[in-house]
Scaffold this motif. Structure first.
Motif, short mmCIF file in Angstrom:
data_model
loop_
_atom_site.label_atom_id
_atom_site.label_comp_id
_atom_site.label_asym_id
_atom_site.label_seq_id
_atom_site.Cartn_x
_atom_site.Cartn_y
_atom_site.Cartn_z
N LEU A 1 14.54 3.11 50.43
CA LEU A 1 15.76 3.88 50.23
C LEU A 1 15.79 4.38 48.73
N GLU A 2 15.39 3.58 47.95
CA GLU A 2 15.48 3.77 46.28
C GLU A 2 14.38 5.07 46.12
N ILE B 1 17.78 7.69 47.79
CA ILE B 1 18.85 6.96 48.08
C ILE B 1 19.45 5.64 47.82
N ASN B 2 20.61 5.76 46.89
CA ASN B 2 20.96 4.70 46.44
C ASN B 2 22.26 4.14 47.13
N PRO B 3 22.54 3.24 47.83
CA PRO B 3 23.80 3.08 48.71
C PRO B 3 24.85 2.59 47.54
N ILE C 1 26.37 5.94 45.87
CA ILE C 1 27.14 6.45 46.89
C ILE C 1 28.45 5.99 47.29
N ASP D 1 22.03 12.58 43.36
CA ASP D 1 22.02 12.07 44.63
C ASP D 1 22.56 13.16 45.67
N ALA E 1 22.34 12.85 48.92
CA ALA E 1 22.62 12.38 50.45
C ALA E 1 24.13 12.26 50.67
N GLY E 2 24.86 12.18 50.00
CA GLY E 2 26.52 12.07 50.03
C GLY E 2 26.92 13.54 50.23
N SER F 1 25.67 17.29 43.00
CA SER F 1 26.23 15.90 43.50
C SER F 1 27.78 15.75 43.38
#
Length: 264
Positions: A99-100, A104-106, A109, A132, A134-135, A189
């Motif tokens: 993911l990194e 994408i870093n949960p 997020i 980022d 993804a969010g 972002s």
């Protein structure tokens, strides 16, 4: 055919029946002399510990240590890893998660989402400068999905207002602070994450109608929430001291447009 003799003409005459044979060993004139050695040295017991303690690289005189070599019969060494891997397992252990690698870093997020839900909460500047996507992508699709459940196909409006707003804020922030600090990805972002109150407003619109007085109050609260969160994140990310109120007004105008397409 008469000129040829019998078989004895080719192979010689056969021995007579009274011939005797001698099987005695001939004498060579001297006796065989075998050397003898006098073992007068005292016997010393071997030291097996010293032989096992000797590494294989120091010589071949020591005893065989099966733990110091690779088990070629099974293709594994003493650590349990395959010899055919060539030590590749250690290289993969040091690599970051998938993911990194995809950006994408949960953890980031989650931290940005909490910063939007609670504008008074402090957030790390490095996390806010992370580009980022993804969010924001998830929030935009959720907003469009909720409006679609309300009977409104507004994906093009969300895309158009979002792109124009990101370009406008990038130019505005580049004029207010040093341009080297502002990145377009960080602007997108922050604006995308601060769209979360509008997602909540669109979810409420599915359950009840918000076109009356109640709708105006709830929409005003959502716009104020988005503006305060976005201005706080911009001020923290780009070190805009005492400039949060200046950036809050353009943020309120941008999210007001999202509120209009959500209500009407």
């Amino acid at each position: 055919m008469s000129q040829f003799g019998g078989p004895n003409d080719f192979y010689g005459s056969a021995p007579s029946a009274d011939a005797s044979y001698n099987f005695d060993i001939p004498e060579f004139g001297q006796e065989l002399n075998f050397q003898t050695f006098d073992n007068t040295q005292a016997s010393v017991p071997p030291n097996y510990d010293a032989s096992y303690a000797q590494p294989p690289s120091q010589g071949l005189g020591g005893f065989y240590d099966p733990t110091a070599y690779t088990d070629t019969s099974y293709g594994q060494d003493k650590s349990g890893k395959s010899a055919a891997d060539g030590g590749a397992g250690n290289e993969f252990d040091d690599e970051p998660p998938l993911l990194e690698e995809l950006g994408i870093n949960p953890n980031h997020i989650f931290q940005k989402t909490l910063a939007v839900l609670n504008p008074l909460r402090g957030t790390d500047q490095q996390i806010l400068q992370d580009t980022d996507m993804a969010g924001p992508l998830v929030f935009c699709l959720t907003l469009g999905g909720f409006l679609l459940l309300s009977g409104k196909v507004t994906f093009s409006y969300i895309y158009g207002i979002g792109v124009m707003g990101c370009i406008f804020f990038y130019c505005l922030l580049s004029l207010m602070v040093s341009r080297s600090q502002v990145t377009f990805g960080a602007v997108v972002s922050v604006l995308g994450y601060c769209l979360l109150p509008m997602v909540v407003l669109s979810g409420i619109n599915i359950l009840i109608t918000i076109q009356g007085t109640l709708g105006l109050i709830v929409s005003g609260i959502s716009i104020f929430w988005c503006a305060i969160s976005a201005s706080k994140l911009f001020a923290t990310a780009f070190s805009m001291d005492h400039q949060q109120l200046l950036i809050a007004y353009p943020c309120a105008v941008l999210y007001g447009g999202f509120a209009l397409i959500t209500i009407y």
